[in-house]
Design an enzyme around this catalytic site. Sequence first.
Site, PDB file in Angstrom:
ATOM      1  CD  GLU A   1      -1.308  -2.321   2.150  1.00 43.60           C
ATOM      2  OE1 GLU A   1      -2.083  -2.920   2.908  1.00 43.60           O
ATOM      3  OE2 GLU A   1      -0.097  -2.621   2.028  1.00 43.60           O
TER       4      GLU A   1
ATOM      5  CB  SER B   1       8.059 -39.427   9.671  1.00 43.34           C
ATOM      6  OG  SER B   1       8.769 -40.649   9.786  1.00 43.34           O
TER       7      SER B   1
ATOM      8  N   GLY C   1      13.444 -38.255   2.160  1.00 43.14           N
ATOM      9  CA  GLY C   1      13.132 -39.397   1.330  1.00 43.14           C
ATOM     10  C   GLY C   1      11.809 -40.018   1.736  1.00 43.14           C
TER      11      GLY C   1
ATOM     12  NE  ARG D   1      15.919 -28.132  -4.924  1.00 39.55           N
ATOM     13  CZ  ARG D   1      16.967 -28.797  -5.376  1.00 39.55           C
ATOM     14  NH1 ARG D   1      18.012 -28.123  -5.869  1.00 39.55           N
ATOM     15  NH2 ARG D   1      16.988 -30.115  -5.331  1.00 39.55           N
TER      16      ARG D   1
END
Length: 362
Positions: free
Chosen positions: A53, A302, A296, A185
């Site tokens: 702004e 997990s 991986g 990335r």
Amino acid sequence: MKTYEKYMRMAIGLAKRALGQTSPNPVVGAVIVKNGRIVGKGYHGKAGLPHAEIEALKAAGPMARGAVMFVTMEPCNHLGRTPPCTDAIIRSGVKKVVVAMKDPNPLNNGKGMRKLERSGIKTVLGILQEEARAMNRPFIKMVTKKLPYVTVKLAETLDGKIATRTGDSRWISSAESRRRVHELRGVSDAVMVGANTALKDDPMLLSMRSGRWQPVRVVVDSALRTPIRSRLFATIDRSAVIMAVTSRASAKRVKAARDRGAEVIIIRSKKRMVDLRMLLGKLAARGIASILVEGGAELAASLAEDWLVDRFLFFIAPKIIGGRGAISSIGGRGIGKVSGAFTFSDIRVEKSGPDIMIEASV
């Protein structure tokens, strides 16, 4: 409303120029219109720099008086690194502010629009709201749940393999898909891998796009097995490396990693592994709002089992590896019954060179 959408789309385009560069702040764009003509525009480029702004008001100058401002997120009404945007908007003489989405930050969350209304400035909320929310998913999650937005990227074959039985994985995906990963990335605050990926692939995890923001590299390595001669440590001058370990890591290895310039954070263990929820909370506390997980299979499993994944990106190559010993894209124990499978309702599919990219969001 079509006119409103036209200018809001311009503001969204401006905001996207800074994707991956503004954390812990959101990406925001603003356009000021007077008598059907754009008199000012701007975007928030980096935390600590003027907000969108303010940039737009500077560009508009006196022409802002009596104009309409289109902004992708509710103007802030609190003092942070910069003064409240609401005060500057009121002083400028803008007569109306059109907003895509409310600011989810509890410090604001409607206060900015209420202040503008009390000052006699008309406000409109909800123009291209979903588009504005989509580009700020990391910010929204960080300020509401105190956790980063986690994307798990997997390159696999048609039969769901990420490596052969010998461990060979270069290259499963196409050059086009790998280029897109470098772009991902470049708009992520951090890239994360597990210890096995760091050991086997010896990755750098840098974005190869010239001039782009380089993500922080995070290695989840409970026993700190990653060698200090790895390419991660060799490129530490280009981007920070964080080693997330448990008390299993020896004092000698911790000192060696720190001496090479890495940051080592010791996290409590969960089943002898790094407690991922605690790790993500610590990363969010330091302003890391988005994480791209590149490997991986065990780390992906997990994160999924702890319901910490917001989005999966599968790059599926038109290849079949086969073999019971070949590595599947998601490891772990897996579920016991199909009824307990992870399901997704927000799915997008597109081509990526010869590959297929499937985006599955929670």
